[in-house]
Design a protein around this motif. Structure first.
Motif, PDB file in Angstrom:
ATOM      1  N   PRO A  14      93.480 -35.513  23.408  1.00 32.35           N
ATOM      2  CA  PRO A  14      92.089 -35.478  23.677  1.00 32.35           C
ATOM      3  C   PRO A  14      91.555 -36.702  22.540  1.00 32.35           C
ATOM      4  CG  PRO A  14      92.970 -33.369  23.574  1.00 32.35           C
ATOM      5  CD  PRO A  14      94.346 -34.004  23.256  1.00 32.35           C
ATOM      6  N   THR A  60      86.057 -35.497  22.726  1.00 27.46           N
ATOM      7  CA  THR A  60      86.071 -34.510  21.807  1.00 27.46           C
ATOM      8  C   THR A  60      84.833 -34.304  21.073  1.00 27.46           C
ATOM      9  OG1 THR A  60      87.011 -35.969  19.955  1.00 27.46           O
ATOM     10  CG2 THR A  60      88.630 -34.793  21.462  1.00 27.46           C
ATOM     11  N   ALA A  85      89.683 -31.951  26.058  1.00 25.51           N
ATOM     12  CA  ALA A  85      88.469 -32.732  25.204  1.00 25.51           C
ATOM     13  C   ALA A  85      87.073 -31.906  24.965  1.00 25.51           C
ATOM     14  CB  ALA A  85      88.432 -34.219  25.656  1.00 25.51           C
ATOM     15  N   ILE A  88      87.234 -28.946  22.698  1.00 25.26           N
ATOM     16  CA  ILE A  88      87.084 -29.409  21.446  1.00 25.26           C
ATOM     17  C   ILE A  88      85.851 -30.014  21.045  1.00 25.26           C
ATOM     18  CG2 ILE A  88      87.927 -31.277  19.668  1.00 25.26           C
ATOM     19  CD1 ILE A  88      90.705 -31.157  21.316  1.00 25.26           C
ATOM     20  N   ARG A  92      83.386 -28.407  18.167  1.00 26.37           N
ATOM     21  CA  ARG A  92      82.721 -29.182  16.967  1.00 26.37           C
ATOM     22  C   ARG A  92      81.307 -28.911  16.834  1.00 26.37           C
ATOM     23  NH1 ARG A  92      85.147 -33.946  15.422  1.00 26.37           N
ATOM     24  NH2 ARG A  92      86.384 -34.236  17.321  1.00 26.37           N
TER      25      ARG A  92
END
Ligand SMILES: C[S@@+](CC[C@H](N)C(=O)[O-])C[C@H]1O[C@@H](n2cnc3c(N)ncnc32)[C@H](O)[C@@H]1O
Length: 392
Positions: A14, A60, A85, A88, A92
């Motif tokens: 990713p 990501t 991806a 994530i 995040r």
């Protein structure tokens, strides 16, 4: 959906591999702030910040996190082909706290951007960084995005440039040759690539090119794989770039790194050569610039869907009646030494500070000038330096 080769690459590696933080991302990138991006394209502050933003191929989610953080009132839709991806990206935004603070909906969705027609509604800002060059048919992809852009909306695109990627292209082919049947096994590709770099003579041009340009980021396997073992990649030159832009049906507004595209920095010392450029088209000048400075490894630019009304503030009356505000992507104001939207140091005079302190989005330029010794040309200088943004 069966996993396609590009999806497999980004599910394995990713990208980008930036760590997830438990605080908002640092600073700003003006290209991801609706106000500064729109101002770049039109010369004015947009009429509203209650807009819709699409991050197409968000990876990501480093860009998505900034888009959320810098555009509190915008609805954000982030799409990507790779489910790993995307997971994530979502984590995040949640971990840093930007999602919880956001004032409008945020959606993450797995899909190919070629199918953007399936998304509801239109978008005022579409960001697609590092993605279109990985599509089997980038023209189809850019058209699908363009069809989702609202009238008067803007799109920010980043694609690879071939001239500055010569070493990457050679190494990609070398790795694929040595992989043979194993091509498509990305972990094997990374291993082969690292072995080549480790074993070539240290004065080999590919080793030197990698060391000086990329090795800092490429210690992460995700970056190394993205660069050297990608299954689908188109690198552009000015001619093919404008074919891509034409396929979108949108208007080219300008490169978002305009300093590179100034011919004067290359041949400006020779008036005769500059005079000869007067006979050239804009595209011929762009081509000349990339020929004379072939370090360029990507193009980044804005496109727009008309109507897009542009302001250059040359009319005194119009400028006097405009309402100025401080650019939201500045750091350090009201200190005398600040960072501008490109993080370049700017030193302000006491008069510039006094003028800028009165820029609150309510006072007009003429209201402010009544009370101080500052003139319209000095205001224009602040506009040129992107220190203030105006509402007509
Ligand atoms: C180099 S990464 C860029 C990520 C992010 N935009 C950034 O700049 O940090 C490319 C991303 O595009 C995604 N991608 C590639 N082809 C795609 C497609 N057809 N539709 C949607 N996403 C795609 C990949 O899964 C990957 O996450």
């Amino acid at each position: 959906m069966t996993e396609n080769p590009v999806q497999k690459l980004y599910n394995t590696y990713p990208f980008p591999p930036d760590p997830i933080l438990n605080e908002p991302p640092p600073g700003y990138n003006w290209r991801w702030n609706w106000i500064t991006a729109y101002n770049f394209c039109t010369g004015r502050k947009p009429a509203t910040d209650k807009i819709r933003i699409l991050d197409a191929g968000c990876g990501t989610g480093v860009s998505t996190e900034y888009l959320i953080h810098l555009n509190q009132n915008a609805e954000i839709v982030a799409i990507d082909l790779s489910e790993n991806a995307l997971a994530i990206a979502q984590k995040r935004a949640e971990t840093s706290g930007v999602a919880a603070k956001h004032q409008a909906p945020i959606t993450f969705q797995q899909m190919q951007l070629e199918n953007a027609a399936h998304l509801s509604g239109e978008f005022d800002l579409i960001n697609s960084v590092g993605v279109l060059h990985h599509l089997p048919d980038p023209h189809k992809g850019i058209k699908a995005l363009a069809d989702k852009l609202a009238n008067g909306g803007v799109m920010h695109i980043f694609v690879y440039a071939e001239l500055g990627r010569w070493g990457i292209q050679l190494m990609q082919e070398a790795i694929a040759t040595l992989q043979g049947e194993q091509k498509g096994d990305y972990r094997d590709g990374v291993q082969v690539g690292r072995q080549i770099f480790a074993n070539l003579p240290q004065d080999n041009p590919l080793v030197k090119y990698e060391k000086t340009r990329w090795s800092l980021e490429n210690h992460r396997d995700e970056c190394f794989a993205d660069m050297y073992v990608h299954p689908v990649e188109t690198d552009y030159n000015i001619k093919t770039l404008f074919e891509l832009i034409e396929a979108s049906g949108l208007e080219f507004v300008g490169f978002s790194n305009p300093k590179y595209w100034d011919i004067n920095r290359l041949i400006g010392k020779c008036p005769d050569l500059i005079e000869r450029t007067k006979n050239l088209s804009e595209r011929e000048i762009y081509r000349l610039i990339e020929l004379l400075d072939p370090t360029l490894s990507h193009y980044e630019f804005f496109l727009a869907k008309p109507p897009l009304v542009k302001y250059n503030w040359s009319d005194d009356n119009q400028l006097s009646n405009a309402k100025p505000e401080i650019n939201p992507c500045l750091n350090g104001f009201p200190e005398a030494t600040i960072f501008d939207q490109e993080y370049q140091i700017v030193r302000l005079t006491p008069e510039q500070i006094e003028f800028m302190q009165a820029c609150n989005g309510v006072n007009t330029v003429s209201n402010i000038l009544e009370k101080m010794t500052f003139n319209l040309d000095e205001v224009r200088q602040l506009i040129r330096e992107n220190l203030i943004i105006l509402t007509p």
